[in-house]
Design a protein around this motif. Structure first.
Motif, PDB file in Angstrom:
ATOM      1  N   UNK A  33     -10.553  39.621  -6.457  1.00 39.51           N
ATOM      2  CA  UNK A  33     -10.130  38.512  -5.610  1.00 39.51           C
ATOM      3  C   UNK A  33      -8.871  38.792  -4.798  1.00 39.51           C
ATOM      4  N   UNK A  34      -7.943  39.550  -5.355  1.00 35.65           N
ATOM      5  CA  UNK A  34      -6.602  39.646  -4.765  1.00 35.65           C
ATOM      6  C   UNK A  34      -6.294  41.046  -4.257  1.00 35.65           C
ATOM      7  N   UNK A  35      -5.662  41.152  -3.087  1.00 35.04           N
ATOM      8  CA  UNK A  35      -5.193  42.461  -2.623  1.00 35.04           C
ATOM      9  C   UNK A  35      -4.168  43.040  -3.616  1.00 35.04           C
ATOM     10  N   UNK A  36      -3.901  44.330  -3.488  1.00 32.93           N
ATOM     11  CA  UNK A  36      -3.106  45.003  -4.509  1.00 32.93           C
ATOM     12  C   UNK A  36      -1.689  44.456  -4.633  1.00 32.93           C
ATOM     13  N   UNK A  37      -1.042  44.046  -3.546  1.00 31.69           N
ATOM     14  CA  UNK A  37       0.331  43.554  -3.650  1.00 31.69           C
ATOM     15  C   UNK A  37       0.406  42.240  -4.442  1.00 31.69           C
ATOM     16  N   UNK A  83     -14.569  25.761   2.566  1.00 32.77           N
ATOM     17  CA  UNK A  83     -15.312  26.657   1.681  1.00 32.77           C
ATOM     18  C   UNK A  83     -14.342  27.533   0.877  1.00 32.77           C
ATOM     19  N   UNK A  84     -13.308  28.057   1.540  1.00 34.61           N
ATOM     20  CA  UNK A  84     -12.298  28.860   0.841  1.00 34.61           C
ATOM     21  C   UNK A  84     -11.599  28.028  -0.238  1.00 34.61           C
ATOM     22  N   UNK A  85     -11.248  26.804   0.126  1.00 31.37           N
ATOM     23  CA  UNK A  85     -10.592  25.920  -0.842  1.00 31.37           C
ATOM     24  C   UNK A  85     -11.519  25.619  -2.014  1.00 31.37           C
ATOM     25  N   UNK A  86     -12.797  25.411  -1.740  1.00 30.43           N
ATOM     26  CA  UNK A  86     -13.770  25.155  -2.808  1.00 30.43           C
ATOM     27  C   UNK A  86     -13.881  26.365  -3.741  1.00 30.43           C
ATOM     28  N   UNK A  87     -13.884  27.575  -3.172  1.00 26.04           N
ATOM     29  CA  UNK A  87     -13.934  28.787  -4.005  1.00 26.04           C
ATOM     30  C   UNK A  87     -12.688  28.910  -4.876  1.00 26.04           C
ATOM     31  N   UNK A  88     -11.526  28.642  -4.290  1.00 20.33           N
ATOM     32  CA  UNK A  88     -10.284  28.719  -5.081  1.00 20.33           C
ATOM     33  C   UNK A  88     -10.255  27.654  -6.175  1.00 20.33           C
ATOM     34  N   UNK A  89     -10.768  26.464  -5.870  1.00 20.64           N
ATOM     35  CA  UNK A  89     -10.838  25.406  -6.894  1.00 20.64           C
ATOM     36  C   UNK A  89     -11.787  25.817  -8.021  1.00 20.64           C
ATOM     37  N   UNK A 145     -18.730  37.370  -9.693  1.00 15.52           N
ATOM     38  CA  UNK A 145     -19.804  37.120  -8.729  1.00 15.52           C
ATOM     39  C   UNK A 145     -19.317  36.263  -7.555  1.00 15.52           C
ATOM     40  N   UNK A 146     -18.325  35.425  -7.796  1.00 18.39           N
ATOM     41  CA  UNK A 146     -17.800  34.585  -6.714  1.00 18.39           C
ATOM     42  C   UNK A 146     -16.911  35.378  -5.748  1.00 18.39           C
ATOM     43  N   UNK A 147     -16.386  36.521  -6.183  1.00 20.22           N
ATOM     44  CA  UNK A 147     -15.474  37.293  -5.342  1.00 20.22           C
ATOM     45  C   UNK A 147     -16.098  37.717  -4.007  1.00 20.22           C
ATOM     46  N   UNK A 148     -17.338  38.228  -3.972  1.00 21.60           N
ATOM     47  CA  UNK A 148     -17.911  38.569  -2.661  1.00 21.60           C
ATOM     48  C   UNK A 148     -18.027  37.373  -1.708  1.00 21.60           C
ATOM     49  N   UNK A 149     -18.228  36.188  -2.264  1.00 21.84           N
ATOM     50  CA  UNK A 149     -18.230  34.988  -1.415  1.00 21.84           C
ATOM     51  C   UNK A 149     -16.847  34.785  -0.803  1.00 21.84           C
ATOM     52  N   UNK A 150     -15.815  35.049  -1.596  1.00 26.73           N
ATOM     53  CA  UNK A 150     -14.425  34.951  -1.137  1.00 26.73           C
ATOM     54  C   UNK A 150     -14.178  35.983  -0.019  1.00 26.73           C
ATOM     55  N   UNK A 151     -14.702  37.196  -0.217  1.00 20.08           N
ATOM     56  CA  UNK A 151     -14.542  38.235   0.803  1.00 20.08           C
ATOM     57  C   UNK A 151     -15.188  37.807   2.113  1.00 20.08           C
ATOM     58  N   UNK A 206     -15.931  34.759   3.107  1.00 21.46           N
ATOM     59  CA  UNK A 206     -15.234  33.598   3.666  1.00 21.46           C
ATOM     60  C   UNK A 206     -13.955  34.013   4.392  1.00 21.46           C
ATOM     61  N   UNK A 207     -13.363  35.128   3.971  1.00 23.96           N
ATOM     62  CA  UNK A 207     -12.131  35.622   4.584  1.00 23.96           C
ATOM     63  C   UNK A 207     -12.389  36.748   5.587  1.00 23.96           C
ATOM     64  N   UNK A 208     -13.664  36.957   5.941  1.00 28.83           N
ATOM     65  CA  UNK A 208     -14.055  37.978   6.925  1.00 28.83           C
ATOM     66  C   UNK A 208     -13.530  39.368   6.564  1.00 28.83           C
ATOM     67  N   UNK A 209     -13.573  39.699   5.295  1.00 29.95           N
ATOM     68  CA  UNK A 209     -13.147  41.020   4.845  1.00 29.95           C
ATOM     69  C   UNK A 209     -14.194  42.044   5.283  1.00 29.95           C
ATOM     70  N   UNK A 210     -13.787  43.092   5.975  1.00 32.64           N
ATOM     71  CA  UNK A 210     -14.771  44.086   6.416  1.00 32.64           C
ATOM     72  C   UNK A 210     -15.273  44.922   5.237  1.00 32.64           C
ATOM     73  N   UNK A 211     -16.476  45.445   5.383  1.00 28.31           N
ATOM     74  CA  UNK A 211     -17.044  46.294   4.330  1.00 28.31           C
ATOM     75  C   UNK A 211     -16.142  47.494   4.078  1.00 28.31           C
TER      76      UNK A 211
END
Length: 157
Positions: free
Chosen positions: A95-99, A6-12, A41-47, A49-54
């Motif tokens: 999509x990307x962390x600050x670094x 799923x992560x790979x599909x989002x990145x593709x 809109x796809x970014x929250x799906x990415x979050x 998929x990566x178990x990003x906490x609220x």
């Protein structure tokens, strides 16, 4: 394993949207609002998929995106960037962390300089009138694609 697919599909999907942004920016000097909306809109799906906490994860991404948008909106106000470019940068900041985002912005700046030089030279060689319009979306897209690719290519280093 399904989560990795799923992560790979989002990145593709993101990569395809970035390629589409480059092509449309080259052809018409416009990056569609719809395209930028899809990226955002796809970014929250990415979050998810990566178990990003609220908190603080998703909240930090939103603040980062708003900050990037605000900074580049000032450049837009001074006529240094197009509106579609600013919106795409804000959407990508979701999509990307600050670094990694800072790395992307550095690569974008270098590529943007190259795109600007090539565009100005082409404009003068073809003796076109008026100011050249720089397709900066190309630099933004290539820098983001570089960042996406780096994630997978660095595992071999």
């Amino acid at each position: 394993m399904t989560g990795e697919y799923f992560k790979l599909a989002l990145l593709c999907a993101l990569a395809l949207l970035l390629i589409a942004a480059s092509i449309t920016d080259l052809r018409s000097r416009i990056i569609s609002n719809r395209l930028n909306l899809f990226i955002a809109v796809m970014a929250p799906l990415w979050w998810l998929a990566n178990d990003l906490p609220l908190w603080p994860g998703m909240t930090v991404q939103l603040i980062l995106a708003l900050s990037v948008f605000a900074i580049f909106a000032v450049l837009f106000a001074f006529g240094c960037m197009g509106g579609g470019d600013v919106k795409m940068l804000g959407a990508l900041a979701l999509w990307f962390p600050w670094q990694p985002l800072l790395s992307m912005l550095m690569v974008m700046a270098i590529l943007g300089g190259v795109v600007t030089i090539v565009t100005v030279v082409h404009h003068r060689v073809t003796r076109r009138l008026g100011q050249p319009q720089i397709p900066y979306g190309v630099a933004i897209s290539v820098a983001a694609l570089w960042l996406i690719g780096e994630r997978y290519l660095n595992q071999f280093a």
